[in-house]
Motif scaffolding. Structure first.
Motif, short mmCIF file in Angstrom:
data_model
loop_
_atom_site.label_atom_id
_atom_site.label_comp_id
_atom_site.label_asym_id
_atom_site.label_seq_id
_atom_site.Cartn_x
_atom_site.Cartn_y
_atom_site.Cartn_z
N ARG A 343 -1.99 -8.05 -82.88
CA ARG A 343 -0.96 -7.27 -83.57
C ARG A 343 0.44 -7.80 -83.32
NH1 ARG A 343 -3.96 -1.60 -81.86
NH2 ARG A 343 -5.70 -1.83 -83.33
N GLY A 344 0.53 -8.99 -82.76
CA GLY A 344 1.85 -9.58 -82.51
C GLY A 344 2.22 -10.57 -83.61
N ARG A 345 3.19 -11.41 -83.29
CA ARG A 345 3.65 -12.41 -84.25
C ARG A 345 2.64 -13.54 -84.36
NH1 ARG A 345 9.05 -13.76 -81.23
NH2 ARG A 345 9.35 -15.28 -82.92
N THR A 346 2.66 -14.21 -85.49
CA THR A 346 1.78 -15.36 -85.70
C THR A 346 2.60 -16.54 -86.20
OG1 THR A 346 1.26 -14.61 -87.96
CG2 THR A 346 -0.25 -13.95 -86.21
N GLY A 347 2.09 -17.74 -85.95
CA GLY A 347 2.75 -18.94 -86.43
C GLY A 347 4.06 -19.24 -85.72
N VAL A 348 4.22 -18.76 -84.49
CA VAL A 348 5.45 -19.01 -83.73
C VAL A 348 5.42 -20.45 -83.23
CG1 VAL A 348 6.84 -18.33 -81.74
CG2 VAL A 348 5.57 -16.60 -83.03
N THR A 349 6.44 -21.20 -83.51
CA THR A 349 6.49 -22.60 -83.08
C THR A 349 7.32 -22.74 -81.82
OG1 THR A 349 8.38 -23.02 -84.53
CG2 THR A 349 6.19 -23.49 -85.40
N LYS A 350 7.10 -23.82 -81.12
CA LYS A 350 7.87 -24.11 -79.92
C LYS A 350 9.33 -24.37 -80.30
CE LYS A 350 8.05 -27.43 -76.09
NZ LYS A 350 7.41 -28.63 -75.50
N GLU A 351 10.23 -23.68 -79.61
CA GLU A 351 11.65 -23.85 -79.91
C GLU A 351 12.14 -25.23 -79.49
OE1 GLU A 351 14.31 -20.67 -78.88
OE2 GLU A 351 12.66 -19.24 -78.81
N SER A 352 13.13 -25.74 -80.18
CA SER A 352 13.66 -27.06 -79.87
C SER A 352 14.28 -27.08 -78.48
CB SER A 352 14.72 -27.46 -80.90
OG SER A 352 15.33 -28.68 -80.52
#
Length: 392
Positions: A343-352
């Motif tokens: 139920r959380g976020r999806t598709g979160v990418t690694k921050e620069s």
């Protein structure tokens, strides 16, 4: 109160003492002597050796489960049957399948559910978490939690069938939820690498383990757990971000030190191995271990008809992570976290990780030297060459 042992008494002390308006009205125990003693000590009007009788008691508004792990599911299902709010000790289940069945059952029944993960309610955690949430540490890169001690109090913990596992399940559930909270409970855990072994105790489960939990945004959670540690209860957390670091020692070094020959000494603090020599008591165990704030959150949320900070869903996610840890300990490889419900976020990418210094360079590091000059280390955007520059 389902259960009249060690944790049940800790819970009763906290919930009857903090808000001064909550009371244990019925206690269930598997042993008559224990049930009677609990009822006497806590001025409890009803005791029984029948779990359903206690849950169905007309004066019971909420059921608190402080039972061995293998009895959690049966207790939860009875709460669903009688439409009673339920809060349970950790871990939620012995594995993710049990946890999922309990989560789905309470949500289908529409009853209040709370996961009693006390170590995310300790005063030190609450203060540290607020600092993290307010950005004092910047982007969280790594969070580590350690819980080690000489082993649990009751016989059932040492039986892998009743407990479901060893120190990973017993202590790792605390550590995973602590680090997960710092990293962000909306960030998906993706895979786990874990080492575990039975080094000291004559048991079938593991008594020592170290694990890494990789999250979708690139952050790493780390847990260190053991039933073989000598010297008491060691609770420590570390959090590292791009802008700062937090170190927490919750129990073993508290600023309270005492020497005694042992004459007249009895209980000192939880998991203390001795009552002689130099000891490290805890001023207020109920508060330092988070029980007071935990029950306040549970009951206040219940009265406001909203979810508490920790629910069965959180317990389910923790069980899924720990199942991956057990798989990894066997395969010696990174194992995926299998979350049927997320139920959380999806598709979160690694921050620069690139910090621009000027149009031509990225900043690697900025420092003040011992001789008073300010210096920067730079990386050229095009060539990749590392250079240093002394600033006037």
């Amino acid at each position: 109160m389902l259960g009249s042992g060690f944790i049940g008494r800790f819970y009763a002390d906290a919930l009857q003492g903090y808000r001064s308006k909550d009371k244990v009205v019925s206690v269930y125990s598997r042993r008559e002597e224990s049930a009677k003693k609990f009822a006497q000590d806590y001025n409890c009007e009803h005791w029984t050796l029948n779990m359903e009788e206690s849950i169905a008691h007309p004066n019971v508004d909420v059921v608190c489960i402080s039972l061995p792990n293998n009895l959690h599911e049966a207790a939860v299902m009875l709460c669903c049957k009688h439409k009673k709010a339920v809060i349970t000790t950790k871990p939620l289940g012995r594995n993710d399948e049990e946890a999922k069945r309990m989560l789905e059952a309470v949500e289908k029944a529409g009853i209040f559910n709370g996961y009693l993960e006390d170590l995310v309610y300790t005063p030190k955690f609450i203060k540290a978490f607020e600092s993290v949430k307010n950005g004092a540490l910047g982007r969280i890169l790594w969070a580590k939690s350690r819980e080690t001690h000489p082993g649990p109090h009751s016989d059932w913990f040492w039986d892998i069938e009743q407990a479901g596992g060893g120190c990973i399940l017993d202590l790792g559930c605390h550590c995973v939820e602590i680090t997960r909270s710092y990293i962000g409970k909306d960030i998906k855990p993706v895979e786990v690498m874990c080492w575990a072994d039975t080094q000291v105790k004559p048991i079938d489960a593991e008594d020592h383990a170290i694990g890494l939990v990789k999250y979708e945004n690139g952050a790493i959670g780390q847990f260190e757990v053991s039933w073989t540690f000598r010297g008491g209860l060691d609770l420590r957390d570390e959090v590292m971000g791009t802008e700062g670091t937090i170190w927490i020692n919750s129990f073993l070094r508290t600023g309270f030190e005492m020497f005694t020959t042992g004459k007249g000494a009895d209980y000192v603090s939880e998991k203390a191995e001795s009552n002689t020599g130099w000891l490290f008591p805890v001023g207020d165990e109920l508060n330092e271990l988070g029980y007071n704030h935990m029950f306040m959150d549970m009951f206040n949320a219940m009265e406001k008809n909203k979810a508490p900070k920790e629910t069965f869903y959180d317990g389910y996610v923790v069980n899924c992570i720990l199942d991956a840890a057990y798989r990894s300990a066997k395969t010696k490889q990174w194992e995926p976290v299998k979350l049927d419900i997320w139920r959380g976020r999806t598709g979160v990418t690694k921050e620069s990780h690139l910090t621009e210094y000027d149009s031509e360079n990225y900043l690697v590091k900025e420092e003040m030297t011992h001789y008073g000059a300010k210096k920067v280390i730079l990386k050229n955007k095009k060539s990749g060459k590392i250079t240093e520059k002394v600033l006037e």
